[in-house]
Design an enzyme around this catalytic site. Structure first.
Site, mmCIF file in Angstrom:
data_model
loop_
_atom_site.group_PDB
_atom_site.id
_atom_site.type_symbol
_atom_site.label_atom_id
_atom_site.label_comp_id
_atom_site.label_asym_id
_atom_site.label_seq_id
_atom_site.Cartn_x
_atom_site.Cartn_y
_atom_site.Cartn_z
ATOM 1 N N ASP A 1 -3.077 10.488 16.357
ATOM 2 C CA ASP A 1 -3.659 10.292 15.020
ATOM 3 C C ASP A 1 -4.359 8.929 14.946
ATOM 4 O O ASP A 1 -4.226 8.217 13.958
ATOM 5 C CB ASP A 1 -2.555 10.411 13.959
ATOM 6 C CG ASP A 1 -3.120 10.724 12.571
ATOM 7 O OD1 ASP A 1 -4.265 11.221 12.483
ATOM 8 O OD2 ASP A 1 -2.414 10.461 11.579
ATOM 9 N N ARG B 1 5.854 4.079 0.610
ATOM 10 C CA ARG B 1 5.233 2.908 -0.012
ATOM 11 C C ARG B 1 5.649 1.691 0.802
ATOM 12 O O ARG B 1 6.783 1.610 1.257
ATOM 13 C CB ARG B 1 5.704 2.758 -1.469
ATOM 14 C CG ARG B 1 4.830 3.491 -2.472
ATOM 15 C CD ARG B 1 5.523 3.578 -3.798
ATOM 16 N NE ARG B 1 5.255 2.429 -4.662
ATOM 17 C CZ ARG B 1 4.103 2.218 -5.281
ATOM 18 N NH1 ARG B 1 3.096 3.041 -5.113
ATOM 19 N NH2 ARG B 1 3.959 1.181 -6.072
ATOM 20 N N CYS B 2 4.718 0.758 0.977
ATOM 21 C CA CYS B 2 4.996 -0.419 1.787
ATOM 22 C C CYS B 2 5.011 -1.680 0.942
ATOM 23 O O CYS B 2 4.166 -1.838 0.061
ATOM 24 C CB CYS B 2 3.930 -0.567 2.860
ATOM 25 S SG CYS B 2 4.278 0.430 4.277
ATOM 26 N N GLY C 1 0.826 -1.201 0.000
ATOM 27 C CA GLY C 1 0.000 0.000 0.000
ATOM 28 C C GLY C 1 0.858 1.248 0.000
ATOM 29 O O GLY C 1 2.063 1.196 0.264
ATOM 30 N N GLU C 2 0.219 2.367 -0.322
ATOM 31 C CA GLU C 2 0.944 3.637 -0.366
ATOM 32 C C GLU C 2 0.261 4.647 0.537
ATOM 33 O O GLU C 2 -0.969 4.709 0.584
ATOM 34 C CB GLU C 2 0.962 4.164 -1.802
ATOM 35 C CG GLU C 2 1.767 5.434 -1.940
ATOM 36 C CD GLU C 2 1.790 5.957 -3.374
ATOM 37 O OE1 GLU C 2 1.916 5.145 -4.297
ATOM 38 O OE2 GLU C 2 1.672 7.178 -3.535
ATOM 39 N N GLY C 3 1.045 5.410 1.269
ATOM 40 C CA GLY C 3 0.490 6.458 2.124
ATOM 41 C C GLY C 3 0.916 7.819 1.607
ATOM 42 O O GLY C 3 1.292 7.955 0.445
ATOM 43 N N GLY C 4 0.861 8.807 2.483
ATOM 44 C CA GLY C 4 1.196 10.179 2.100
ATOM 45 C C GLY C 4 2.654 10.351 1.703
ATOM 46 O O GLY C 4 2.981 11.200 0.868
ATOM 47 N N PHE C 5 3.548 9.588 2.308
ATOM 48 C CA PHE C 5 4.971 9.798 1.993
ATOM 49 C C PHE C 5 5.777 8.520 1.828
ATOM 50 O O PHE C 5 6.988 8.582 1.584
ATOM 51 C CB PHE C 5 5.604 10.766 2.997
ATOM 52 C CG PHE C 5 6.167 10.196 4.264
ATOM 53 C CD1 PHE C 5 5.544 9.170 4.948
ATOM 54 C CD2 PHE C 5 7.349 10.721 4.793
ATOM 55 C CE1 PHE C 5 6.056 8.668 6.122
ATOM 56 C CE2 PHE C 5 7.883 10.230 5.964
ATOM 57 C CZ PHE C 5 7.227 9.203 6.636
HETATM 58 P P1 ADP Z 1 2.250 6.969 5.269
HETATM 59 O O1 ADP Z 1 3.030 7.173 6.509
HETATM 60 O O2 ADP Z 1 2.903 7.462 4.042
HETATM 61 O O3 ADP Z 1 0.821 7.447 5.404
HETATM 62 P P2 ADP Z 1 1.355 4.318 5.843
HETATM 63 O O4 ADP Z 1 1.988 3.995 7.146
HETATM 64 O O5 ADP Z 1 -0.084 4.723 5.874
HETATM 65 O O6 ADP Z 1 2.197 5.393 5.043
HETATM 66 O O7 ADP Z 1 1.525 3.050 4.896
HETATM 67 C C1 ADP Z 1 1.020 3.037 3.601
HETATM 68 C C2 ADP Z 1 0.186 1.795 3.342
HETATM 69 O O8 ADP Z 1 1.000 0.647 3.491
HETATM 70 C C3 ADP Z 1 -0.959 1.573 4.308
HETATM 71 O O9 ADP Z 1 -2.140 2.209 3.917
HETATM 72 C C4 ADP Z 1 -1.121 0.063 4.267
HETATM 73 O O10 ADP Z 1 -1.872 -0.324 3.149
HETATM 74 C C5 ADP Z 1 0.300 -0.414 4.073
HETATM 75 N N1 ADP Z 1 0.938 -0.756 5.367
HETATM 76 C C6 ADP Z 1 1.571 0.078 6.230
HETATM 77 N N2 ADP Z 1 2.050 -0.568 7.298
HETATM 78 C C7 ADP Z 1 1.710 -1.878 7.134
HETATM 79 C C8 ADP Z 1 1.903 -3.077 7.912
HETATM 80 N N3 ADP Z 1 2.552 -3.050 9.075
HETATM 81 N N4 ADP Z 1 1.416 -4.237 7.410
HETATM 82 C C9 ADP Z 1 0.752 -4.262 6.228
HETATM 83 N N5 ADP Z 1 0.531 -3.189 5.464
HETATM 84 C C10 ADP Z 1 0.998 -1.999 5.889
#
Ligand code: ADP
Length: 303
Positions: A166, A57-58, A51-55
């Site tokens: 948060d 990618r996982c 998945g990808e968040g604001g900053f």
């Molecule tokens: P950001 O800090 O950029 O917002 P996130 O922490 O939200 O990033 O991570 C981005 C995405 O990665 C999440 O929405 C989720 O889909 C996936 N992800 C993050 N951490 C985990 C984890 N521990 N296990 C599985 N998926 C994860």
């Protein structure tokens, strides 16, 4: 062959607000097939995108022993902006302190020329946000089950003088056994003392406690309890929780009463963790032994 090929996906286009500096989220091409932690002499093979968040990618990764983890990759280019440097620092420092079964375990972090890598406990079943999107709403026994687990996480954090700041559906991960794990400590802080209440305005506005939103310097750990009240009220995946009770979903009197006592403006009057645990919503109603995987897509049969 590229290990990541079977799970081809399009990278999300980031909306770029005028007047803000565009952030560079790492791309697939910039993520090595093997992430190498030179200091600890460990290598993690990339399995697939999570998945990808604001900053960041996982990716799901695997170490030499075959143990799987989630690797969160942040491009160093993104860290040129102070905002993201601070976020990453909070994550590393505060999340690194947390060791609790209801909190996503932070294993280690390292860097190479291009990126910073955070090795986290893998949560197989995404987050409560995705689950709610698929379901539209949760049943009260499920809410009770998850709330107790979140209170457990909050009690531990607060004991360690950490405020998450948060807590929201998309930061509440689900492991393989459908237990919750609180994650994303990017806005968290370590309080210097019980009385040290932060002035900084942060968090996702809709979930934010009034004392944070309106700059009341008394804000502290009770802010996390406010977020739990908001979580209980959300009826669908909209990012705008309403402050009236959902009309189409009948809520028990106990649930309404608990929500009203969590969403109290004055943090000193708001229910404490131990008071929430004593509340009739928790004490007098059915608590499931576990949540079946079927709950990810539909109303589960709970025992
Ligand atoms: P950001 O800090 O950029 O917002 P996130 O922490 O939200 O990033 O991570 C981005 C995405 O990665 C999440 O929405 C989720 O889909 C996936 N992800 C993050 N951490 C985990 C984890 N521990 N296990 C599985 N998926 C994860």
């Amino acid at each position: 062959t590229d290990l990541r090929q079977p799970r081809q996906h399009k990278q999300k286009q980031k909306h770029h607000r005028p007047g803000t500096t565009k952030i560079h989220v790492v791309t697939d091409e910039e993520v090595p097939r093997t992430m190498v932690d030179k200091e600890r002499n460990r290598a993690y093979t990339t399995m697939h995108f999570l998945g990808e968040g604001g900053f960041a990618r996982c990716y799901q990764v695997r170490d030499q022993e075959g143990t799987t983890y989630a690797a969160k990759v942040v491009a160093k280019q993104a860290l040129e902006q102070e905002k993201y440097r601070t976020k990453l620092q909070s994550e590393i420092v505060t999340h690194g302190l947390m060791k609790h079964p209801r909190i996503v375990r932070f294993h280690s972090f390292f860097e190479d020329e291009r990126n910073v890598y955070l090795i986290l406990e893998l949560c197989d079943n995404k987050t409560l946000a995705e689950m709610l999107k698929a379901r539209r709403h949760f049943t009260e026994p499920e809410v009770r089950y998850y709330l107790i687990q979140l209170l457990d996480a909050c009690a531990y954090m607060h004991e360690q003088k950490v405020v998450h700041r948060d807590i929201k559906l998309s930061n509440i991960f689900l492991d393989h056994a459908m237990n919750v794990k609180l994650g994303d400590f990017g806005l968290s802080a370590v309080l210097k003392s019980q009385e040290d209440r932060k002035r900084t305005v942060c968090g996702t506005p809709n979930y934010m406690a009034p004392e944070i939103l309106f700059g009341d310097h008394r804000h502290n750990q009770m802010a996390d309890i406010w977020s739990l009240g908001i979580l209980m009220k959300i009826r669908d995946n909209s990012t705008r929780p309403t402050y009236t009770y959902p009309e189409n979903i009948p809520l028990s009197l106990e649930a309404k009463d608990l929500i009203s006592k969590l969403l109290v403006n004055d943090p000193d009057v708001r229910l404490s963790i131990s008071n929430v645990l004593q509340h009739p919503f928790i004490q007098h109603r059915h608590l499931p032994v576990n949540i079946p995987l079927a709950a990810l897509t539909g109303r589960p049969i709970l025992r």
